[in-house]
Design a protein around this motif. Structure first.
Motif, PDB file in Angstrom:
ATOM      1  N   GLN A   1       9.207  11.363  -4.336  1.00 37.10           N
ATOM      2  CA  GLN A   1       8.314  11.310  -5.493  1.00 37.10           C
ATOM      3  C   GLN A   1       7.955   9.870  -5.850  1.00 37.10           C
ATOM      4  O   GLN A   1       6.802   9.574  -6.224  1.00 37.10           O
ATOM      5  CB  GLN A   1       8.968  11.999  -6.690  1.00 37.10           C
ATOM      6  N   ASP A   2       8.928   8.965  -5.730  1.00 38.01           N
ATOM      7  CA  ASP A   2       8.644   7.554  -5.970  1.00 38.01           C
ATOM      8  C   ASP A   2       7.593   7.047  -4.992  1.00 38.01           C
ATOM      9  O   ASP A   2       6.707   6.254  -5.360  1.00 38.01           O
ATOM     10  CB  ASP A   2       9.922   6.720  -5.839  1.00 38.01           C
ATOM     11  N   THR A   3       7.685   7.511  -3.747  1.00 35.73           N
ATOM     12  CA  THR A   3       6.704   7.112  -2.737  1.00 35.73           C
ATOM     13  C   THR A   3       5.315   7.624  -3.090  1.00 35.73           C
ATOM     14  O   THR A   3       4.312   6.907  -2.976  1.00 35.73           O
ATOM     15  CB  THR A   3       7.127   7.649  -1.358  1.00 35.73           C
TER      16      THR A   3
ATOM     17  N   ASN B   1       4.235   8.358  -6.057  1.00 37.43           N
ATOM     18  CA  ASN B   1       3.763   7.621  -7.231  1.00 37.43           C
ATOM     19  C   ASN B   1       3.159   6.288  -6.833  1.00 37.43           C
ATOM     20  O   ASN B   1       2.123   5.860  -7.377  1.00 37.43           O
ATOM     21  CB  ASN B   1       4.918   7.405  -8.213  1.00 37.43           C
ATOM     22  N   LYS B   2       3.823   5.591  -5.898  1.00 39.87           N
ATOM     23  CA  LYS B   2       3.269   4.327  -5.434  1.00 39.87           C
ATOM     24  C   LYS B   2       1.959   4.535  -4.695  1.00 39.87           C
ATOM     25  O   LYS B   2       1.028   3.740  -4.789  1.00 39.87           O
ATOM     26  CB  LYS B   2       4.285   3.625  -4.522  1.00 39.87           C
ATOM     27  N   MET B   3       1.895   5.636  -3.923  1.00 40.88           N
ATOM     28  CA  MET B   3       0.658   5.973  -3.220  1.00 40.88           C
ATOM     29  C   MET B   3      -0.472   6.216  -4.209  1.00 40.88           C
ATOM     30  O   MET B   3      -1.628   5.825  -4.000  1.00 40.88           O
ATOM     31  CB  MET B   3       0.887   7.225  -2.357  1.00 40.88           C
ATOM     32  N   GLN B   4      -0.130   6.842  -5.337  1.00 39.74           N
ATOM     33  CA  GLN B   4      -1.130   7.151  -6.346  1.00 39.74           C
ATOM     34  C   GLN B   4      -1.696   5.877  -6.965  1.00 39.74           C
ATOM     35  O   GLN B   4      -2.869   5.818  -7.327  1.00 39.74           O
ATOM     36  CB  GLN B   4      -0.505   8.047  -7.431  1.00 39.74           C
ATOM     37  N   GLU B   5      -0.858   4.853  -7.084  1.00 38.14           N
ATOM     38  CA  GLU B   5      -1.338   3.586  -7.619  1.00 38.14           C
ATOM     39  C   GLU B   5      -2.407   2.984  -6.713  1.00 38.14           C
ATOM     40  O   GLU B   5      -3.357   2.336  -7.184  1.00 38.14           O
ATOM     41  CB  GLU B   5      -0.177   2.598  -7.766  1.00 38.14           C
ATOM     42  N   MET B   6      -2.272   3.209  -5.407  1.00 39.67           N
ATOM     43  CA  MET B   6      -3.228   2.637  -4.461  1.00 39.67           C
ATOM     44  C   MET B   6      -4.472   3.511  -4.319  1.00 39.67           C
ATOM     45  O   MET B   6      -5.604   3.012  -4.307  1.00 39.67           O
ATOM     46  CB  MET B   6      -2.581   2.468  -3.081  1.00 39.67           C
TER      47      MET B   6
ATOM     48  N   ALA C   1      -3.061  10.722  -2.894  1.00 37.43           N
ATOM     49  CA  ALA C   1      -1.751  11.136  -3.397  1.00 37.43           C
ATOM     50  C   ALA C   1      -1.738  12.575  -3.884  1.00 37.43           C
ATOM     51  O   ALA C   1      -0.694  13.232  -3.894  1.00 37.43           O
ATOM     52  CB  ALA C   1      -1.319  10.202  -4.526  1.00 37.43           C
TER      53      ALA C   1
END
Length: 619
Positions: free
Chosen positions: A261-263, A265-270, A275
């Motif tokens: 999930q952390d991964t 979330n980071k993907m969503q930022e990009m 994501a």
């Protein structure tokens, strides 16, 4: 859970058949190619679909249906079940059949070229209220809320929680039963959606482990005669640490899900659009696929290269070990063994059967075997027999009973062991006892009453009190002789009184009685246990009421527990203290140590003296 019934429909030669099973031990007999192995393989497919895998070729050629169905009825110790940690009850949810059993049915679609996992459907066959178009266990939360609202409106009782499906279902059933007379019908409830699916997921945690041991030699590097017991050992070991493994799985799932999930979330930022399509999905292999072991001899010869007799000995000793370590806290296990006599010396056959019988006495084990061996089958309690016969494509599978035993014994070729030679002319009386240990006890104690029971040719002593096939055959033979009979049986089996009553109705002086003590072992004084087992500790004689309590004391069970505990405290094993071994040692060694004074101290001298006086009266 124990199996009490197997239902087979459209499978191989079986169009539609029911097999009632004993909760402890089952011996399936019948002529060749009548379907004995098919019964065991149907169970293997139901539980595992591994050692034997279902195939479209298994569809009964005489059936006009395009599916195979195998159903198993389980006797439950508890009806409670948890769905998402919320308790509910199978009986209150109407998920049991008309006999109060859990009846699970698996059906495979055979209309296509092959059977896949998607071809399998799982049902509960239940005695369900007629008033519902769909079983409530299959409805969504929103559908249940709607039904509850229709009946109760806004005035909901306190016990109904709209976020807990089981409370709504129970309230609906209770309301329905108040408004309507309870009218139930047999209903197939598919376990593929909503809480019905969760019911099956949770039931699988309690479904017994099933192991099939086949007699045919596989002639492969991974020979099944070796691999099956080794796999069984692995699965059993895993089942006994299942709670620990579940905690490991949950911990791993939580960690993996968090990292995943952390991964995301980071993907969503990009890039939020990319994501959106991502979600964690964790899968796992079965634990038993992660472990493998074998045995290696000093000569480095692989087990699969050894003779079939050696490999069957491995199987024999696996069951001997299981019988000795069995305990009541383990997950239920069903052992199915095809022709256990294969490649074994007759003495080892009997040793294997005794191990299986010992194992079946444990609450967590159930045994099924097939056999052609008259020597092996003759030692089995005839109520454990399941006799298969076929006439005009119709199979009949009946429980061993007085009405069918003639046919069973004829099929197996079991003959009486009592000599029909001229020696019978010297016999004055027949003494019938329950089992071989009772015979040994009477032999060893008879000298106290001025009689040599073992060597006096005027007395025929035979074990006849049990319900084995051989005892039944011998009994039928004895009844044809014009000789008086004396029957003395333990009083721990209520139905023996029926046999005693029949003997006492004879007019030739025959008589029968049940022992006052619960079993013949109780006629050995407990003070002798020190000598029998070479221990210093007292057993049982440590209170003022021990004589009264000894009358009904379960000696084999309780003494076995005492000696096991003593071994653990000492750190050294006390040999020969399994329940069956205790019976044998009491009959062999304990009886020889008995005296008139010890019998008097047990308050049984007059009773035992009456037995031997009755015998001597015929001489």
């Amino acid at each position: 859970m124990k199996i009490v019934k197997l239902q087979i429909e459209n499978f191989r030669g079986f169009e539609n058949v029911e097999v009632m099973l004993d909760e402890k031990f089952n011996v399936i007999v019948g002529r060749n190619d009548v379907g004995k192995s098919t019964v065991l393989e149907a169970l293997e497919i139901f539980f595992n679909n591994n050692t034997v895998k279902i195939d479209t070729e298994d569809l009964c050629k005489f059936s006009d249906k395009d599916y195979i169905e195998i159903g198993v009825s389980f006797k439950l110790q508890s009806f409670e079940l948890r769905i998402d940690t919320i308790p509910t009850f199978l009986d209150k949810e109407y998920l049991l059949d008309e006999y109060g059993f859990l009846n699970v049915v698996k059906r495979w679609d055979c209309s296509k070229k092959s059977i896949t996992k998607a071809s399998e459907r799982i049902f509960i066959r239940a005695n369900y209220p007629k008033g519902y178009d769909e079983p409530l266990i299959t409805l969504k939360n929103s559908d249940l809320k709607s039904k509850v609202a229709d009946i109760f409106g806004d005035d909901l009782p306190d016990n109904i929680k709209q976020n807990t499906n089981s409370t709504m279902r129970l309230a609906l059933y209770e309301s329905y039963n108040k408004l309507n007379s309870i009218d139930l019908k047999t209903t197939l409830i598919e376990l593929n959606k909503e809480d019905a699916k969760k019911v099956w997921i949770n039931l699988q945690k309690d479904i017994p482990l099933f192991f099939l041991f086949q007699s045919d030699r596989a002639n492969k590097h991974s020979d099944k005669e070796v691999q099956d017991p080794l796999k069984a050992i692995t699965k059993l070991a895993i089942s006994e640490v299942q709670d620990d493994l579940e905690r490991v799985i949950n911990r791993i799932e939580n960690l993996v899900t968090q990292v995943a999930q952390d991964t995301v979330n980071k993907m969503q930022e990009m890039d939020p659009s990319l994501a959106e399509s991502l979600k964690p999905n964790l899968s796992q292999k079965n634990w038993d696929s992660l472990f493998s072991f074998t045995f290696i001899g000093d000569d480095e010869v692989p087990i699969n290269k050894r003779g079939s007799g050696f490999r069957r000995l491995l199987l024999l000793n696996y069951f001997r070990a299981e019988a000795e370590r069995a305990n009541e806290s383990r997950k239920p296990i069903i052992y199915a063994i095809e022709e256990p006599e294969t490649a074994l010396h007759p003495n080892w056959q009997l040793m294997l059967i005794q191990s299986l019988l010992d194992l079946s006495e444990n609450n967590s084990a159930q045994i099924l075997i097939t056999t052609h061996s008259p020597a092996l089958a003759s030692t089995i309690n005839y109520e454990y027999i399941r006799f298969i016969k076929k006439e005009n494509r119709v199979h009949d599978i009946s429980q061993g009973h007085n009405t069918s035993l003639d046919e069973v014994c004829a099929t197996l070729g079991i003959m009486p062991t009592i000599s029909s030679s001229n020696d019978l002319g010297r016999i004055k009386v027949i003494l019938c006892l329950e089992g071989i240990n009772d015979v040994k006890f009477f032999y060893n104690i008879s000298n106290l009453f001025d009689i040599d029971l073992e060597n006096d040719c005027r007395i025929l002593v035979i074990p006849l009190g049990g319900n084995t096939l051989l005892e039944w055959v011998n009994k039928s033979y004895l009844d044809k002789l014009t000789l008086p009979q004396i029957h003395i049986y333990d009083n721990d089996v209520a139905k023996y009184q029926d046999a005693i009553d029949i003997v006492n109705e004879r007019t030739d002086g025959s008589f029968g009685c049940l022992t006052r003590m619960v079993e013949i072992e109780n006629y050995v004084h407990p003070s002798l246990i020190k000598s029998i087992y070479n221990i210093d500790e007292d057993y049982f004689v440590d209170n003022n009421n021990w004589k009264e309590e000894w009358v009904t004391h379960n000696v084999p069970k309780n003494l076995n527990e005492f000696l096991t505990d003593l071994s653990q405290r000492r750190g050294t094993e006390i040999l020969n203290h399994g329940k069956s071994k205790i019976k044998s040692k009491f009959a062999d060694e304990g009886a020889k140590l008995m005296t008139v004074e010890l019998l008097q101290d047990l308050n049984v001298f007059d009773e035992v003296n009456d037995w031997f006086s009755g015998i001597k009266a015929f001489l």
